[in-house]
Design a protein around this motif. Structure first.
Motif, PDB file in Angstrom:
ATOM      1  N   ASN A   1       0.818  -1.219   0.000  1.00  0.00           N
ATOM      2  CA  ASN A   1       0.000   0.000   0.000  1.00  0.00           C
ATOM      3  C   ASN A   1       0.855   1.274   0.000  1.00  0.00           C
ATOM      4  OD1 ASN A   1      -2.603   1.159  -0.146  1.00  0.00           O
ATOM      5  ND2 ASN A   1      -2.633   1.545   2.046  1.00  0.00           N
ATOM      6  N   THR A   2       2.074   1.167  -0.579  1.00  0.00           N
ATOM      7  CA  THR A   2       2.922   2.335  -0.809  1.00  0.00           C
ATOM      8  C   THR A   2       3.423   2.286  -2.253  1.00  0.00           C
ATOM      9  OG1 THR A   2       5.082   1.346  -0.281  1.00  0.00           O
ATOM     10  CG2 THR A   2       3.738   2.145   1.582  1.00  0.00           C
ATOM     11  N   GLU A   3       3.945   3.390  -2.741  1.00  0.00           N
ATOM     12  CA  GLU A   3       4.492   3.428  -4.096  1.00  0.00           C
ATOM     13  C   GLU A   3       5.680   2.482  -4.244  1.00  0.00           C
ATOM     14  OE1 GLU A   3       3.677   5.005  -7.044  1.00  0.00           O
ATOM     15  OE2 GLU A   3       1.769   5.306  -6.015  1.00  0.00           O
ATOM     16  N   SER A   4       6.415   2.255  -3.177  1.00  0.00           N
ATOM     17  CA  SER A   4       7.595   1.392  -3.239  1.00  0.00           C
ATOM     18  C   SER A   4       7.242  -0.044  -3.598  1.00  0.00           C
ATOM     19  CB  SER A   4       8.330   1.411  -1.897  1.00  0.00           C
ATOM     20  OG  SER A   4       8.804   2.697  -1.592  1.00  0.00           O
ATOM     21  N   TYR A   5       6.000  -0.459  -3.317  1.00  0.00           N
ATOM     22  CA  TYR A   5       5.601  -1.841  -3.570  1.00  0.00           C
ATOM     23  C   TYR A   5       5.671  -2.188  -5.058  1.00  0.00           C
ATOM     24  CZ  TYR A   5       2.943  -6.186  -2.936  1.00  0.00           C
ATOM     25  OH  TYR A   5       2.544  -7.499  -2.905  1.00  0.00           O
ATOM     26  N   PHE A   6       5.511  -1.184  -5.914  1.00  0.00           N
ATOM     27  CA  PHE A   6       5.378  -1.437  -7.351  1.00  0.00           C
ATOM     28  C   PHE A   6       6.701  -1.412  -8.112  1.00  0.00           C
ATOM     29  CE2 PHE A   6       1.529   0.884  -5.871  1.00  0.00           C
ATOM     30  CZ  PHE A   6       0.656  -0.190  -5.905  1.00  0.00           C
ATOM     31  N   GLU A   7       7.774  -1.066  -7.453  1.00  0.00           N
ATOM     32  CA  GLU A   7       9.056  -0.915  -8.153  1.00  0.00           C
ATOM     33  C   GLU A   7      10.132  -1.807  -7.533  1.00  0.00           C
ATOM     34  OE1 GLU A   7       9.243   0.864 -10.824  1.00  0.00           O
ATOM     35  OE2 GLU A   7       7.286   1.852 -10.656  1.00  0.00           O
ATOM     36  N   GLY A   8      10.831  -2.572  -8.374  1.00  0.00           N
ATOM     37  CA  GLY A   8      11.978  -3.347  -7.923  1.00  0.00           C
ATOM     38  C   GLY A   8      11.641  -4.528  -7.040  1.00  0.00           C
ATOM     39  N   HIS A   9      10.473  -5.126  -7.229  1.00  0.00           N
ATOM     40  CA  HIS A   9      10.015  -6.205  -6.359  1.00  0.00           C
ATOM     41  C   HIS A   9      10.826  -7.489  -6.536  1.00  0.00           C
ATOM     42  CE1 HIS A   9       8.073  -7.420 -10.121  1.00  0.00           C
ATOM     43  NE2 HIS A   9       7.951  -8.623  -9.589  1.00  0.00           N
ATOM     44  N   SER A  10      10.775  -8.345  -5.536  1.00  0.00           N
ATOM     45  CA  SER A  10      11.411  -9.665  -5.586  1.00  0.00           C
ATOM     46  C   SER A  10      10.584 -10.606  -6.466  1.00  0.00           C
ATOM     47  CB  SER A  10      11.516 -10.249  -4.183  1.00  0.00           C
ATOM     48  OG  SER A  10      12.235  -9.386  -3.326  1.00  0.00           O
ATOM     49  N   TYR A  11      11.263 -11.525  -7.159  1.00  0.00           N
ATOM     50  CA  TYR A  11      10.574 -12.458  -8.052  1.00  0.00           C
ATOM     51  C   TYR A  11      11.419 -13.715  -8.237  1.00  0.00           C
ATOM     52  CZ  TYR A  11      13.913 -10.616 -11.460  1.00  0.00           C
ATOM     53  OH  TYR A  11      15.065 -10.240 -12.109  1.00  0.00           O
ATOM     54  N   LEU A  12      10.785 -14.764  -8.751  1.00  0.00           N
ATOM     55  CA  LEU A  12      11.500 -16.002  -9.065  1.00  0.00           C
ATOM     56  C   LEU A  12      12.008 -15.970 -10.499  1.00  0.00           C
ATOM     57  CD1 LEU A  12       9.290 -18.809  -7.472  1.00  0.00           C
ATOM     58  CD2 LEU A  12      10.971 -17.306  -6.397  1.00  0.00           C
ATOM     59  N   THR A  13      13.122 -16.643 -10.718  1.00  0.00           N
ATOM     60  CA  THR A  13      13.652 -16.758 -12.072  1.00  0.00           C
ATOM     61  C   THR A  13      13.033 -17.962 -12.783  1.00  0.00           C
ATOM     62  OG1 THR A  13      15.478 -18.167 -11.343  1.00  0.00           O
ATOM     63  CG2 THR A  13      15.846 -15.766 -11.340  1.00  0.00           C
ATOM     64  N   GLU A  14      13.236 -18.010 -14.080  1.00  0.00           N
ATOM     65  CA  GLU A  14      12.726 -19.133 -14.863  1.00  0.00           C
ATOM     66  C   GLU A  14      13.344 -20.450 -14.407  1.00  0.00           C
ATOM     67  OE1 GLU A  14      12.244 -20.542 -19.555  1.00  0.00           O
ATOM     68  OE2 GLU A  14      13.213 -18.630 -19.043  1.00  0.00           O
ATOM     69  N   ASP A  15      14.650 -20.444 -14.099  1.00  0.00           N
ATOM     70  CA  ASP A  15      15.278 -21.689 -13.675  1.00  0.00           C
ATOM     71  C   ASP A  15      14.750 -22.142 -12.313  1.00  0.00           C
ATOM     72  OD1 ASP A  15      16.754 -19.674 -12.241  1.00  0.00           O
ATOM     73  OD2 ASP A  15      18.396 -21.092 -11.964  1.00  0.00           O
ATOM     74  N   ALA A  16      14.352 -21.201 -11.470  1.00  0.00           N
ATOM     75  CA  ALA A  16      13.731 -21.569 -10.195  1.00  0.00           C
ATOM     76  C   ALA A  16      12.393 -22.245 -10.435  1.00  0.00           C
ATOM     77  CB  ALA A  16      13.552 -20.332  -9.321  1.00  0.00           C
ATOM     78  N   ALA A  17      11.608 -21.691 -11.368  1.00  0.00           N
ATOM     79  CA  ALA A  17      10.305 -22.284 -11.686  1.00  0.00           C
ATOM     80  C   ALA A  17      10.456 -23.690 -12.239  1.00  0.00           C
ATOM     81  CB  ALA A  17       9.556 -21.403 -12.682  1.00  0.00           C
ATOM     82  N   ILE A  18      11.434 -23.893 -13.099  1.00  0.00           N
ATOM     83  CA  ILE A  18      11.673 -25.228 -13.665  1.00  0.00           C
ATOM     84  C   ILE A  18      12.066 -26.198 -12.556  1.00  0.00           C
ATOM     85  CG2 ILE A  18      13.219 -26.562 -15.158  1.00  0.00           C
ATOM     86  CD1 ILE A  18      13.331 -24.044 -16.984  1.00  0.00           C
ATOM     87  N   TYR A  19      12.928 -25.742 -11.651  1.00  0.00           N
ATOM     88  CA  TYR A  19      13.364 -26.605 -10.552  1.00  0.00           C
ATOM     89  C   TYR A  19      12.182 -26.968  -9.649  1.00  0.00           C
ATOM     90  CZ  TYR A  19      16.068 -28.429  -6.656  1.00  0.00           C
ATOM     91  OH  TYR A  19      16.571 -29.249  -5.678  1.00  0.00           O
ATOM     92  N   LEU A  20      11.335 -26.011  -9.335  1.00  0.00           N
ATOM     93  CA  LEU A  20      10.170 -26.273  -8.489  1.00  0.00           C
ATOM     94  C   LEU A  20       9.204 -27.236  -9.175  1.00  0.00           C
ATOM     95  CD1 LEU A  20       9.605 -22.655  -7.173  1.00  0.00           C
ATOM     96  CD2 LEU A  20      10.337 -24.619  -5.813  1.00  0.00           C
ATOM     97  N   ARG A  21       8.986 -27.023 -10.447  1.00  0.00           N
ATOM     98  CA  ARG A  21       8.121 -27.940 -11.207  1.00  0.00           C
ATOM     99  C   ARG A  21       8.688 -29.355 -11.197  1.00  0.00           C
ATOM    100  NH1 ARG A  21       8.698 -27.326 -17.386  1.00  0.00           N
ATOM    101  NH2 ARG A  21      10.608 -28.419 -16.763  1.00  0.00           N
ATOM    102  N   ASP A  22       9.965 -29.472 -11.487  1.00  0.00           N
ATOM    103  CA  ASP A  22      10.585 -30.794 -11.561  1.00  0.00           C
ATOM    104  C   ASP A  22      10.707 -31.449 -10.186  1.00  0.00           C
ATOM    105  OD1 ASP A  22      10.779 -30.325 -14.257  1.00  0.00           O
ATOM    106  OD2 ASP A  22      12.940 -29.921 -14.251  1.00  0.00           O
ATOM    107  N   SER A  23      10.626 -30.654  -9.132  1.00  0.00           N
ATOM    108  CA  SER A  23      10.669 -31.187  -7.767  1.00  0.00           C
ATOM    109  C   SER A  23       9.295 -31.654  -7.286  1.00  0.00           C
ATOM    110  CB  SER A  23      11.206 -30.120  -6.805  1.00  0.00           C
ATOM    111  OG  SER A  23      12.540 -29.789  -7.126  1.00  0.00           O
ATOM    112  N   GLY A  24       8.260 -31.410  -8.088  1.00  0.00           N
ATOM    113  CA  GLY A  24       6.926 -31.909  -7.764  1.00  0.00           C
ATOM    114  C   GLY A  24       6.188 -31.114  -6.698  1.00  0.00           C
ATOM    115  N   VAL A  25       6.445 -29.784  -6.641  1.00  0.00           N
ATOM    116  CA  VAL A  25       5.745 -28.984  -5.638  1.00  0.00           C
ATOM    117  C   VAL A  25       4.264 -28.894  -5.969  1.00  0.00           C
ATOM    118  CG1 VAL A  25       7.837 -27.644  -5.225  1.00  0.00           C
ATOM    119  CG2 VAL A  25       6.078 -26.734  -6.751  1.00  0.00           C
ATOM    120  N   LYS A  26       3.468 -28.570  -4.967  1.00  0.00           N
ATOM    121  CA  LYS A  26       2.012 -28.489  -5.144  1.00  0.00           C
ATOM    122  C   LYS A  26       1.533 -27.053  -5.318  1.00  0.00           C
ATOM    123  CE  LYS A  26      -2.084 -30.728  -3.243  1.00  0.00           C
ATOM    124  NZ  LYS A  26      -2.584 -31.606  -2.157  1.00  0.00           N
ATOM    125  N   LEU A  27       2.221 -26.126  -4.666  1.00  0.00           N
ATOM    126  CA  LEU A  27       1.808 -24.722  -4.678  1.00  0.00           C
ATOM    127  C   LEU A  27       3.043 -23.881  -4.384  1.00  0.00           C
ATOM    128  CD1 LEU A  27      -1.285 -23.170  -2.915  1.00  0.00           C
ATOM    129  CD2 LEU A  27       0.996 -22.294  -2.363  1.00  0.00           C
TER     130      LEU A  27
END
Length: 224
Positions: free
Chosen positions: A130-156
């Motif tokens: 609920n501040t302007e700072s929330y919309f800039e420079g946020h933390s996120y996952l990389t594509e390789d992280a998503a692939i690793y999570l998928r291949d690890s069989g996560v549920k959510l």
């Protein structure tokens, strides 16, 4: 992880409050919350001493703390009406401490048993909510992280940030990879500080709505 205890579980609310005028994501309209039937008007309908309020809300689905299911990304993916309620509640959780990181790669998840778990990524970005700072420079996952999570069989996978993807470009690889594997996503979580290193179960339940792929949830952790 130990079996769930029947003794006084501690529930930790992980959701932001939705209120009239809240901006969750720049470019999306804020919710409008008002009376459809006010208490004052209801007094003219019911007997003396009896009154009700019926509220009305107009909002986009991506408001507050919300869940994405496959239909959000894929035309023929499962929507919320097609997912069994058991997929939303009491999911064995693991919290990953990724504070002070913008780009969160697969190395943050390596070495953990992630199969069938709710992987909750604690970035502490929700401190900017609920501040302007929330919309800039946020933390996120990389594509390789998503692939690793998928291949690890996560549920959510959940995160306490503006978006689980980088919004620097027009692609959204994390959404594409996770939702393509029927892995649910919860964004804009909060209050995650007490979860890393703890045993907990994660729950986040959306309404049973047909034709929608995102919707606000009341997310919470049950600590053991």
């Amino acid at each position: 992880m130990k079996k769930k205890s029947d003794k006084d579980p501690v529930l930790v609310d992980l959701s932001h409050t939705i209120f009239d005028g809240l901006i969750t994501y720049k470019g999306l309209p804020a919710p409008i919350i008002c009376d459809f039937l006010s208490r004052e008007t209801s007094r003219q309908i019911y007997q003396e001493g009896t009154e009700f309020q019926i509220a009305k809300i107009e909002m986009v689905a991506n408001t507050g703390t919300y869940m994405d299911c496959p239909f959000h990304r894929y035309e023929h993916g499962l929507d919320f009406s097609q997912i069994d309620v058991s997929e939303f509640v009491d999911i064995e959780g693991i919290a990953i401490d990724a504070r002070n990181q913008t780009s969160i790669g697969k190395e943050y998840f390596e070495g953990y048993d992630l199969r069938n778990k709710a992987v909750i990524v604690y970035t502490d970005w929700s401190r900017h909510w609920n501040t302007e700072s929330y919309f800039e420079g946020h933390s996120y996952l990389t594509e390789d992280a998503a692939i690793y999570l998928r291949d690890s069989g996560v549920k959510l996978v959940g995160i306490d940030s503006l978006n689980i993807d980088s919004i620097g470009g027009k692609d959204r690889p994390v959404h594409t990879i996770l939702l393509g594997a029927n892995i649910l996503i919860v964004e804009h979580l909060t209050n995650l500080a007490g979860l890393p290193g703890k045993e907990f179960y994660f729950s986040a339940v959306p309404p049973k709505i047909k034709g929608m792929g995102s919707f606000p949830v009341r997310a919470y952790a049950t600590l053991q």
